[in-house]
Structures are given as C-alpha cells and as structure tokens.
Design a protein around this motif. Structure first.
Motif, PDB file in Angstrom:
ATOM      1  N   ALA A  75       0.822  -1.177   0.241  1.00 33.98           N
ATOM      2  CA  ALA A  75      -0.058  -0.141   0.055  1.00 33.98           C
ATOM      3  C   ALA A  75       0.937   1.393   0.071  1.00 33.98           C
ATOM      4  N   GLY A  76       2.044   1.267   0.756  1.00 30.30           N
ATOM      5  CA  GLY A  76       2.924   2.428   0.616  1.00 30.30           C
ATOM      6  C   GLY A  76       3.440   2.438  -0.716  1.00 30.30           C
ATOM      7  N   LEU A  77       3.805   1.585  -1.132  1.00 30.61           N
ATOM      8  CA  LEU A  77       4.521   1.525  -2.786  1.00 30.61           C
ATOM      9  C   LEU A  77       3.309   2.227  -3.437  1.00 30.61           C
ATOM     10  N   LYS A  78       2.172   1.661  -3.445  1.00 29.50           N
ATOM     11  CA  LYS A  78       1.203   2.244  -4.350  1.00 29.50           C
ATOM     12  C   LYS A  78       0.849   3.879  -4.130  1.00 29.50           C
ATOM     13  N   LYS A  79       0.701   4.322  -2.569  1.00 30.97           N
ATOM     14  CA  LYS A  79       0.603   5.618  -2.418  1.00 30.97           C
ATOM     15  C   LYS A  79       1.768   6.479  -2.962  1.00 30.97           C
ATOM     16  N   SER A  80       2.819   5.945  -2.738  1.00 31.46           N
ATOM     17  CA  SER A  80       3.974   6.775  -3.375  1.00 31.46           C
ATOM     18  C   SER A  80       4.011   7.065  -4.859  1.00 31.46           C
ATOM     19  N   LEU A  81       3.818   5.849  -5.409  1.00 30.15           N
ATOM     20  CA  LEU A  81       3.738   5.775  -6.883  1.00 30.15           C
ATOM     21  C   LEU A  81       2.510   6.870  -7.431  1.00 30.15           C
ATOM     22  N   ALA A  82       1.434   6.823  -6.833  1.00 29.93           N
ATOM     23  CA  ALA A  82       0.415   7.690  -7.164  1.00 29.93           C
ATOM     24  C   ALA A  82       0.541   8.995  -7.057  1.00 29.93           C
ATOM     25  N   TRP A  83       1.449   9.320  -5.915  1.00 29.48           N
ATOM     26  CA  TRP A  83       2.057  10.726  -5.536  1.00 29.48           C
ATOM     27  C   TRP A  83       2.990  11.237  -6.646  1.00 29.48           C
ATOM     28  N   GLU A  84       3.812  10.273  -7.010  1.00 25.55           N
ATOM     29  CA  GLU A  84       4.896  10.782  -8.244  1.00 25.55           C
ATOM     30  C   GLU A  84       4.349  10.798  -9.665  1.00 25.55           C
ATOM     31  N   TYR A  85       3.290  10.129  -9.781  1.00 24.86           N
ATOM     32  CA  TYR A  85       2.636   9.963 -11.257  1.00 24.86           C
ATOM     33  C   TYR A  85       1.179   9.925 -11.075  1.00 24.86           C
ATOM     34  N   PRO A  86       0.635  11.219 -10.520  1.00 22.54           N
ATOM     35  CA  PRO A  86      -0.682  11.414 -10.514  1.00 22.54           C
ATOM     36  C   PRO A  86      -1.615  11.155 -11.947  1.00 22.54           C
ATOM     37  N   PHE A  87      -0.915  11.597 -12.787  1.00 16.78           N
ATOM     38  CA  PHE A  87      -1.772  11.317 -14.099  1.00 16.78           C
ATOM     39  C   PHE A  87      -1.287  10.280 -15.205  1.00 16.78           C
ATOM     40  N   ASN A  88      -0.233   9.590 -14.793  1.00 13.76           N
ATOM     41  CA  ASN A  88       0.533   8.761 -15.673  1.00 13.76           C
ATOM     42  C   ASN A  88       0.168   7.171 -15.052  1.00 13.76           C
ATOM     43  N   MET A  89      -0.978   6.463 -15.542  1.00 16.22           N
ATOM     44  CA  MET A  89      -1.138   5.306 -15.279  1.00 16.22           C
ATOM     45  C   MET A  89      -0.039   4.201 -15.618  1.00 16.22           C
ATOM     46  N   SER A  90       0.515   4.406 -16.867  1.00 11.14           N
ATOM     47  CA  SER A  90       1.580   3.473 -17.056  1.00 11.14           C
ATOM     48  C   SER A  90       2.700   3.477 -16.224  1.00 11.14           C
ATOM     49  N   ALA A  91       3.169   4.642 -15.863  1.00 13.21           N
ATOM     50  CA  ALA A  91       4.297   4.671 -15.113  1.00 13.21           C
ATOM     51  C   ALA A  91       4.000   4.293 -13.650  1.00 13.21           C
ATOM     52  N   TYR A  92       2.894   4.597 -13.067  1.00  8.42           N
ATOM     53  CA  TYR A  92       2.314   3.954 -11.850  1.00  8.42           C
ATOM     54  C   TYR A  92       2.622   2.505 -11.939  1.00  8.42           C
ATOM     55  N   ALA A  93       2.005   1.821 -13.029  1.00  3.40           N
ATOM     56  CA  ALA A  93       1.939   0.080 -13.142  1.00  3.40           C
ATOM     57  C   ALA A  93       3.626   0.011 -13.330  1.00  3.40           C
ATOM     58  N   GLU A  94       4.186   0.657 -14.200  1.00  2.00           N
ATOM     59  CA  GLU A  94       5.478   0.247 -14.325  1.00  2.00           C
ATOM     60  C   GLU A  94       6.322   0.333 -12.951  1.00  2.00           C
ATOM     61  N   GLY A  95       6.085   1.390 -12.249  1.00  2.00           N
ATOM     62  CA  GLY A  95       6.931   1.422 -11.021  1.00  2.00           C
ATOM     63  C   GLY A  95       6.744   0.471 -10.087  1.00  2.00           C
ATOM     64  N   LYS A  96       5.580  -0.191 -10.207  1.00  2.00           N
ATOM     65  CA  LYS A  96       5.210  -1.413  -9.069  1.00  2.00           C
ATOM     66  C   LYS A  96       5.457  -2.810  -9.544  1.00  2.00           C
ATOM     67  N   HIS A  97       5.835  -2.812 -10.911  1.00  2.00           N
ATOM     68  CA  HIS A  97       5.908  -3.942 -11.619  1.00  2.00           C
ATOM     69  C   HIS A  97       6.726  -5.256 -10.881  1.00  2.00           C
ATOM     70  N   ASP A  98       8.025  -4.574 -10.718  1.00  2.00           N
ATOM     71  CA  ASP A  98       8.988  -5.640  -9.991  1.00  2.00           C
ATOM     72  C   ASP A  98       8.593  -6.096  -8.665  1.00  2.00           C
ATOM     73  N   TYR A  99       7.990  -4.978  -7.819  1.00  2.00           N
ATOM     74  CA  TYR A  99       7.664  -5.516  -6.569  1.00  2.00           C
ATOM     75  C   TYR A  99       6.613  -6.400  -6.769  1.00  2.00           C
TER      76      TYR A  99
END
Length: 176
Positions: A131-155
C-alpha cells in the motif's frame, strides 16, 4: 487520462463485488465456472485504486464473441489493448468502476491472482508495504497510469513469487 487515486480500504467493496457477481452469474449461468473478487479491493485493510477487480473463469474463451455481447448488455466494454494471450479484459464504469479479467479454466494466472490476494490477506506487513508503494507511486505519477504500473511491476512480481510459494505450502492455512 484520469488521476491515479489510492483510497483507504472501503468496507463497501466486498458488497459491491457481490452485487456485480449476482448479475454476472445470472447472465452466464453454467458457462461460468468460477468467479472471484481479486486485487487490493478484495483485501480487507488494503489501500487500493477504487476499482473492483473480478476474475471470471470459463471452460474456454472460444465463445468470446458471445461473452462480449452479454457483457456489453451489462455495461462492460472490451479493452483490446490490455488483453494478453489467454485473457479477456473488460471495464465497466457506472457509479463504481469494475475490471473483469476472464481466463480459461486451467490458466496459471488464476492461481497467481488467488495466491496474491490470499497472501496479502494473511500478511499485514506485506499488505502495508505494498500500500505504501502504491501511494508513493500515485503521488509521483498522479496522471500517468503507465508509469504507476511500471513502478510497481518488479515489486508485484517478487510479491507474487512469495505468494505462490506460500499458497502452495500445506502450512499456509490460506483458503478461508
């Protein structure tokens, strides 16, 4: 594209799944082998995108045109850009957003989704870290779903490996 939003767990999510499941079962009857609430909205206490993920299992995807017609009548639209071999993917946006993942019986992805869901239910520390990772990525990429998804892929891949080992373990006491 909309905003990437991670919401605190909402106890209404399981009920929303159940209401939608009734409609899906009424349309597909015996063609539908299994129906599961998956994803973070299926994990009590987990922060999540407020989208109810549903996994449907059919004997095969051979009748995908018939499946698609029935789902269109329920308000779903097929997302061909996100389909992968062996899976159909549909979205529904009514007041509540639903994602429907359809797999043929026997797909290894069925176990992967159930294992991850059950693992996160049973492991609060992992659930909190994810959940912490998802919140961090949503904050970093608020309008970029692809970057959000890519950011959590390896985890997520690493988490799935842990979940599958746990799920297959006789000591997991999961499925409850």
């Amino acid at each position: 594209m909309g905003r990437v939003t991670i919401a605190p767990y909402d106890p209404a999510w399981p009920g929303l799944y159940e209401e939608e499941a009734v409609q899906l079962r009424s349309v597909f009857h015996s063609r539908l082998k299994e129906l599961h609430h998956i994803g973070s909205t299926a994990v009590p206490g987990s922060d999540a995108k407020p989208v109810i993920d549903i996994m449907a299992v059919f004997t095969s995807l051979a009748a995908s045109e018939t499946i698609e017609i029935s789902l269109c009548e329920l308000g779903y639209s097929r997302c061909t850009s996100t389909n992968s071999p062996g899976r159909l993917f549909f979205r529904k946006r009514s007041p509540v957003a639903f994602h429907l993942h359809i797999f043929p019986e026997g797909s290894k992805d069925i176990t992967r989704h159930l294992a991850l869901r059950d693992y996160l239910r049973a492991h609060p520390a992992r659930r909190k870290a994810y959940a912490g990772l998802k919140k961090s990525l949503a904050w970093e990429y608020p309008f970029n779903m692809s970057a959000y998804a890519e950011g959590k892929h390896d985890y997520v891949k690493e988490l799935e490996c842990r979940a599958l080992r746990w799920y297959r373990s006789p000591a997991s006491k999961r499925r409850g």
